[in-house]
Design an enzyme around this catalytic site. Sequence first.
Site, PDB file in Angstrom:
ATOM      1  CE  LYS B  97      -3.087   2.704   2.809  1.00 16.65           C
ATOM      2  NZ  LYS B  97      -3.710   2.898   4.132  1.00 16.65           N
ATOM      3  CB  ALA B 185      -7.836   7.518   4.114  1.00 17.93           C
ATOM      4  N   GLY B 186     -10.436   8.193   5.772  1.00 18.82           N
ATOM      5  CA  GLY B 186     -11.414   9.245   6.017  1.00 18.82           C
ATOM      6  C   GLY B 186     -12.794   8.766   6.397  1.00 18.82           C
ATOM      7  CB  THR B 208      -9.176   5.965  12.612  1.00 16.79           C
ATOM      8  OG1 THR B 208      -7.835   6.059  12.135  1.00 16.79           O
ATOM      9  CG2 THR B 208      -9.304   6.790  13.869  1.00 16.79           C
TER      10      THR B 208
END
Lengths: 65, 262
Positions: B97, B185-186, B208
């Site tokens: 990645k 992401a995000g 996350t």
Amino acid sequence: MNILLNGQSLETQAGSLSELLTEQGYGSAKVATAVNGTLAPASMRNEHKITDGDQIEIVAPMQGG
Amino acid sequence: MTIKLYDDEITSRFLIGTALYPSPAIMLEAIKASRAEIVTVSLRRESGSEQAGQNFWSFIKDSGAKVLPNTAGCKSVKEAVTTAHMAREIFETPWVKLEVIGEDDSLQPDVFGLVEAARILTEDGFQVFPYTTEDLVVAEKLITAGCEILMPWGAPIGSGRGLNNIYGLRSLRAHFPDIPLIVDAGIGLPSHAAAAMELGYDAVLLNTAVAKAGDPVLMAKAFALAIQSGQQCYQADPIEKRDMAAPSTPVAGLPFWNQDHA
């Protein structure tokens, strides 16, 4: 001689990368190594001579996103 | 229905990160609950006396998941390429990645460095998963460089903002109908992940939103359901939006109907 190991200044007597790993207590740990910004393959650690001023990175698996 | 990521066929559309969990045991439970087949991992400096990475590696091996090593934190082509080389040796996979970070506040990819690093690594036999933006021109250059997968961001890493540019992500899907696209992401909520899949994205990668949830295991389950739901929605071909109402109950035969209704 003096080297930079993982960003820290270190005085070492190790002549090769293998000897450095032994000297610093890595034993048989699963690590990868880079010398002066380039991969130093595990298969070449015995032959890979360390010279004064080398910048050496020793890394291991870690959590990542 | 599987998705082909280079030489591998993957069933789960959920790729999950391994960082930020309250404990390794909870991380393993969350991975299991997510039903992810691929987990992202990284490399960090190892101390000879502590050897923290060795314990982590034994946990990851126990999960049975395929590992996708990242180059997180790398800010130059050289750093990213060397990190990828070290990752290939340690994880014994050609997957990487690829992250080349260009800006500290947003952790926005340096797309110029990304394309260059992707080219170097592809020529060296890597199978590159590039963390990129939704920029169409960059996407084309990454494909030309040898990438067979694109991973545009939804929003800045760890922000939990969801899909900041749905128009851009939809355009990317339309321009590259045959390239596996993974939103990376995000993502903050399961609804964000579902929205990505409803756009026709092939998978979602997040960390996350699960790891920092109050109950990471339950949140992993919630995301797994949302991702599956969004995928099935896309396959089922949802209706188009319209501005005005359209009655769902048949109008013909409406009792008490008279000309005043017209």
